[in-house]
Motif scaffolding. Structure first.
Motif, PDB file in Angstrom:
ATOM      1  N   ARG A  50      38.480 -84.644  26.109  1.00  0.00           N
ATOM      2  CA  ARG A  50      37.202 -84.374  26.778  1.00  0.00           C
ATOM      3  C   ARG A  50      36.547 -83.573  27.829  1.00  0.00           C
ATOM      4  NH1 ARG A  50      39.937 -88.546  26.127  1.00  0.00           N
ATOM      5  NH2 ARG A  50      39.050 -90.246  26.396  1.00  0.00           N
ATOM      6  N   ASN A  51      37.328 -82.293  27.041  1.00  0.00           N
ATOM      7  CA  ASN A  51      36.825 -80.737  27.554  1.00  0.00           C
ATOM      8  C   ASN A  51      36.634 -80.621  29.108  1.00  0.00           C
ATOM      9  OD1 ASN A  51      36.066 -78.323  27.530  1.00  0.00           O
ATOM     10  ND2 ASN A  51      33.553 -78.618  27.110  1.00  0.00           N
ATOM     11  N   TRP A  52      38.033 -81.204  29.868  1.00  0.00           N
ATOM     12  CA  TRP A  52      36.913 -81.113  31.179  1.00  0.00           C
ATOM     13  C   TRP A  52      38.154 -80.845  31.841  1.00  0.00           C
ATOM     14  CZ3 TRP A  52      38.694 -87.358  32.015  1.00  0.00           C
ATOM     15  CH2 TRP A  52      36.948 -88.493  32.164  1.00  0.00           C
ATOM     16  N   GLU A  53      39.043 -79.814  31.350  1.00  0.00           N
ATOM     17  CA  GLU A  53      40.070 -78.417  32.328  1.00  0.00           C
ATOM     18  C   GLU A  53      39.444 -77.839  32.602  1.00  0.00           C
ATOM     19  OE1 GLU A  53      43.514 -76.112  32.236  1.00  0.00           O
ATOM     20  OE2 GLU A  53      42.824 -78.182  30.540  1.00  0.00           O
ATOM     21  N   GLN A  54      38.236 -77.750  32.624  1.00  0.00           N
ATOM     22  CA  GLN A  54      36.980 -77.058  33.467  1.00  0.00           C
ATOM     23  C   GLN A  54      37.165 -77.448  35.015  1.00  0.00           C
ATOM     24  OE1 GLN A  54      33.444 -77.394  32.245  1.00  0.00           O
ATOM     25  NE2 GLN A  54      33.675 -78.768  30.795  1.00  0.00           N
ATOM     26  N   TYR A  55      36.897 -78.596  34.911  1.00  0.00           N
ATOM     27  CA  TYR A  55      37.522 -79.635  36.231  1.00  0.00           C
ATOM     28  C   TYR A  55      38.499 -79.771  37.106  1.00  0.00           C
ATOM     29  CZ  TYR A  55      32.915 -80.428  34.242  1.00  0.00           C
ATOM     30  OH  TYR A  55      31.495 -80.325  33.548  1.00  0.00           O
ATOM     31  N   HIS A  56      39.698 -79.586  36.109  1.00  0.00           N
ATOM     32  CA  HIS A  56      40.993 -80.098  36.673  1.00  0.00           C
ATOM     33  C   HIS A  56      41.921 -78.738  37.488  1.00  0.00           C
ATOM     34  CE1 HIS A  56      41.371 -84.193  34.464  1.00  0.00           C
ATOM     35  NE2 HIS A  56      40.286 -84.268  34.940  1.00  0.00           N
ATOM     36  N   GLN A  57      41.237 -78.722  38.006  1.00  0.00           N
ATOM     37  CA  GLN A  57      42.133 -77.505  38.515  1.00  0.00           C
ATOM     38  C   GLN A  57      42.657 -77.925  40.368  1.00  0.00           C
ATOM     39  OE1 GLN A  57      41.576 -74.301  36.861  1.00  0.00           O
ATOM     40  NE2 GLN A  57      41.029 -75.310  35.501  1.00  0.00           N
ATOM     41  N   PRO A  58      43.893 -76.877  40.529  1.00  0.00           N
ATOM     42  CA  PRO A  58      44.241 -77.038  41.921  1.00  0.00           C
ATOM     43  C   PRO A  58      43.807 -78.429  42.414  1.00  0.00           C
ATOM     44  CG  PRO A  58      45.184 -75.533  40.863  1.00  0.00           C
ATOM     45  CD  PRO A  58      44.139 -75.684  40.152  1.00  0.00           C
TER      46      PRO A  58
END
Length: 151
Positions: A50-58
């Motif tokens: 889903r290209n959500w890596e950018q939102y999944h920060q600590p």
């Protein structure tokens, strides 16, 4: 703590009911799969697709997890004490709890991944610390903080 000593401690622990001469209730156990690593991998795939890596920060993962813990709390709110096994809960309530607890676990595992915390190893280390802080011979049946116990 060595794995064999953990297993030995698990086997030697008798439930309080059994120690009091009452029949011990059957202990709940989790299914062996998926492992935490399986959950981490599945969530990483889900996020990547889903290209959500950018939102999944600590920080974001922590806040999302806290929100999910709030949703778990809502399910218990106004129910008073709830018996183990949730015998008075409906199937729908149990399913909701299952979903919310799953969300908490997924966020916890992903947060640990982002912070590079190996949860299984961290749990074993923390349990060793807790055993030292709360020796059974000193604290059996008591619910005080470790700083309140006399040597």
């Amino acid at each position: 703590m060595a794995e064999s000593s953990v297993k030995a401690q698990e086997v030697s622990e008798a439930p309080a009911a059994q120690q009091n001469g009452l029949p011990a209730p059957e202990r709940f156990s989790f299914s062996p799969t998926p492992t935490l690593e399986d959950i981490r991998r599945l969530q990483a795939e889900f996020t990547d697709e889903r290209n959500w890596e950018q939102y999944h920060q600590p920080r974001n993962l922590l806040l999302a997890m806290v929100g999910e813990v709030g949703e778990v709390s809502e399910l218990f709110q106004w129910k008073g004490e709830v018996a183990e096994g949730l015998p008075s809960w409906t199937e729908r309530e149990r399913e909701q709890l299952s979903h919310e607890l799953s969300d908490v676990l997924i966020y916890l595992v992903e947060l640990a991944e982002k912070c590079r915390v190996d949860l299984p190893k961290a749990v074993l280390a923390k349990m060793a610390i807790n055993r030292s802080k709360y020796p059974a011979s000193k604290v059996h049946g008591l619910a005080k903080k470790y700083t309140e116990y006399q040597d």
